[in-house]
Enzyme design. Structure first.
Site, mmCIF file in Angstrom:
data_model
loop_
_atom_site.group_PDB
_atom_site.id
_atom_site.type_symbol
_atom_site.label_atom_id
_atom_site.label_comp_id
_atom_site.label_asym_id
_atom_site.label_seq_id
_atom_site.Cartn_x
_atom_site.Cartn_y
_atom_site.Cartn_z
ATOM 1 N N TRP A 127 25.657 33.838 42.970
ATOM 2 C CA TRP A 127 25.579 35.183 43.545
ATOM 3 C C TRP A 127 24.418 35.913 42.855
ATOM 4 C CZ3 TRP A 127 28.543 39.830 41.456
ATOM 5 C CH2 TRP A 127 28.502 40.898 42.354
ATOM 6 N N ASP A 208 34.427 33.825 37.855
ATOM 7 C CA ASP A 208 34.302 34.956 38.766
ATOM 8 C C ASP A 208 35.113 34.593 40.001
ATOM 9 O OD1 ASP A 208 33.576 36.900 40.544
ATOM 10 O OD2 ASP A 208 31.412 36.622 40.322
ATOM 11 N N ALA A 210 36.314 36.156 43.453
ATOM 12 C CA ALA A 210 36.124 37.313 44.338
ATOM 13 C C ALA A 210 36.683 37.069 45.741
ATOM 14 C CB ALA A 210 34.635 37.660 44.423
ATOM 15 N N LYS A 243 37.309 41.979 48.711
ATOM 16 C CA LYS A 243 37.399 41.178 49.939
ATOM 17 C C LYS A 243 38.845 40.958 50.359
ATOM 18 C CE LYS A 243 33.207 40.825 48.755
ATOM 19 N NZ LYS A 243 31.858 40.463 49.048
HETATM 20 C C1 LIG Z 1 30.741 35.873 43.663
HETATM 21 C C2 LIG Z 1 30.999 37.330 43.696
HETATM 22 N N1 LIG Z 1 31.431 37.939 42.601
HETATM 23 C C3 LIG Z 1 31.688 39.238 42.567
HETATM 24 C C4 LIG Z 1 31.505 40.028 43.679
HETATM 25 C C5 LIG Z 1 31.839 41.474 43.463
HETATM 26 O O1 LIG Z 1 32.189 42.256 44.467
HETATM 27 P P1 LIG Z 1 32.593 43.774 44.232
HETATM 28 O O2 LIG Z 1 31.812 44.313 43.088
HETATM 29 O O3 LIG Z 1 32.246 44.425 45.519
HETATM 30 O O4 LIG Z 1 34.052 43.783 43.953
HETATM 31 C C6 LIG Z 1 31.044 39.450 44.860
HETATM 32 C C7 LIG Z 1 30.773 40.252 46.041
HETATM 33 O O5 LIG Z 1 30.023 39.938 46.915
HETATM 34 C C8 LIG Z 1 30.785 38.056 44.868
HETATM 35 O O6 LIG Z 1 30.363 37.436 45.961
#
Ligand SMILES: Cc1ncc(COP(=O)(O)O)c(C=O)c1O
Length: 394
Positions: A127, A208, A210, A243
């Site tokens: 990401w 991570d 998500a 999500k």
């Molecule tokens: C791999 C990954 N980690 C973390 C996030 C964090 O999302 P948010 O900060 O919107 O909760 C995302 C969002 O696209 C993601 O794809």
């Protein structure tokens, strides 16, 4: 002072969204931005979220500050959702954070505080925010091989070879499920091998997560995270509710620091609270309270799980439809990986000039590295995408 500022690199996905909006064609498909969309192209507020918001509105009597770690009931509910009973609660320090991004940022800062010479091993690709935050913090990063451009699966041999270069104390950042941007994931046997390597080499695991519930199911998607958390000496887990609860703008995340040494947990907890204090004092509460309300109410939880399951199955259905259609049009099985990938994204492995061609000639927008958001499709647009992919010769 301000004249010293330099323009920062534009966010490629936001730039793509802008181009899509300005495209006058009627027939256009947005597979860029990473939000779930239903068949009508809408990112809905989930039913249980609406109901929980009403409940919070009716019952909340104060908006005074929570603790620096957020509401402990939120941490408990999320720990239970993500880890089940894989790790005793006494081994876990946890704080609420502004989204999963905030959790990653705080995790990196914790690493920097505890071991400034640690290097962070990140998958290639990962990401993009992982990379940009680590760069911004001035932390050393090492990319490990991950995506096999030939099979569009995981290059597991390459990954393991690269991780063997890690030194004791280095951090290995892994996506708990539904890898973003590739959609390609390790199986549990491979996860076990990664855990063994982490333990043999004295590495620190960071996960991570998500997209829990977007891949194979809520429990299944947490299995790898549970395996790691219960098998390594120390690990960090950054979780996002954006999500799976659809609460993107409420900024709802959690950071856990897990230690097999329960005597360490008090210091971990106070350090996490300290880091929250330095960066934003108290974490946002509304999204966390809504999530807690849902997870602690049997009816709301059941309804949330049902809607999440509908979301998951609709994305799996679109994956299968696209893979079948591509098989039919191309007469080959080379696109079967689309049905095997999990989560919201698939990297189809097209060169940037072909991604550009899709946009210019067919009004199909995907990120330049050929990541497409499966949820940007619907049953009517899948055949259009499949035809375009075959026509331009991907
Ligand atoms: C791999 C990954 N980690 C973390 C996030 C964090 O999302 P948010 O900060 O919107 O909760 C995302 C969002 O696209 C993601 O794809």
């Amino acid at each position: 002072m301000f004249e010293n500022l330099k323009p920062q690199p534009a966010d490629k996905i936001l730039a793509l969204m802008q181009m899509y909006r300005e495209d006058p064609r009627d027939q256009k498909i947005d597979l860029g931005v990473g939000v779930y969309k239903n068949a009508e192209g809408i990112t809905p507020v989930m039913r249980a979220v609406k109901a929980a918001e009403q409940k919070v509105w009716e019952e909340q009597e104060s908006k005074a500050y929570t603790g620096l770690a957020g509401d402990p009931a939120y941490s408990d509910a999320m720990i239970n959702l993500i880890l089940g009973d894989a790790v005793p609660r006494a081994n876990i320090a946890a704080v609420a954070t502004p989204g999963g991004t905030g959790a990653c940022r705080q995790a990196f800062e914790l690493v920097r505080l505890a071991n400034p010479s640690a290097r962070i091993f990140v998958s290639n690709p990962t990401w993009p925010n992982h990379v940009s935050i680590l760069n911004y913090l001035g932390m050393e990063m090492v990319a490990y091989r991950y995506f096999d451009a030939e099979t569009r699966g995981v290059d597991f041999g390459g990954m393991m070879e690269d991780l063997k270069q890690a030194r004791p104390g280095d951090v290995v950042l892994l996506h708990g499920c539904c890898h973003n941007p590739t959609g390609a994931n390790l199986n549990l046997v491979e996860w076990q091998a990664v855990v063994d390597l982490i333990n043999e080499q004295g590495l620190i695991a960071m996960i991570d997560i998500a997209y829990q519930g977007f891949g194979d199911g809520l429990e299944e998607d947490a299995a790898a995270t549970r395996l790691v958390a219960s098998s390594v000496k120390e690990c960090l887990i950054a979780a996002s509710c954006s999500k799976n609860f659809g609460v993107y703008r409420e900024r709802t995340g959690l950071l856990m620091a897990i230690s097999q040494d329960a005597g360490q947990v008090g210091l971990n907890q106070s350090t996490l609270a300290f880091l929250n204090r330095q960066n934003y004092s108290f974490p946002p509460d509304h999204g966390a309270r809504v999530v807690t309300t849902i997870l602690n109410d049997a009816d709301l939880r059941a309804d949330w799980q049902q809607e999440l399951e509908e979301v998951r199955l609709s994305m799996l259905g679109l994956r299968q439809q696209l893979a079948d259609e591509l098989q039919r049009l191309s007469g080959s099985d080379r696109f079967s990986f689309i049905a095997q990938h999990r989560g919201m994204f698939s990297r189809i492995g097209a060169a940037p000039d072909l991604v550009e061609k899709l946009r210019l000639e067919h009004g199909i927008y995907m990120v330049g590295d050929s990541r497409m958001n499966i949820a940007g499709l619907n049953v009517q647009t899948v055949p259009i995408l499949a035809r375009a992919i075959v026509d331009i010769g991907i």
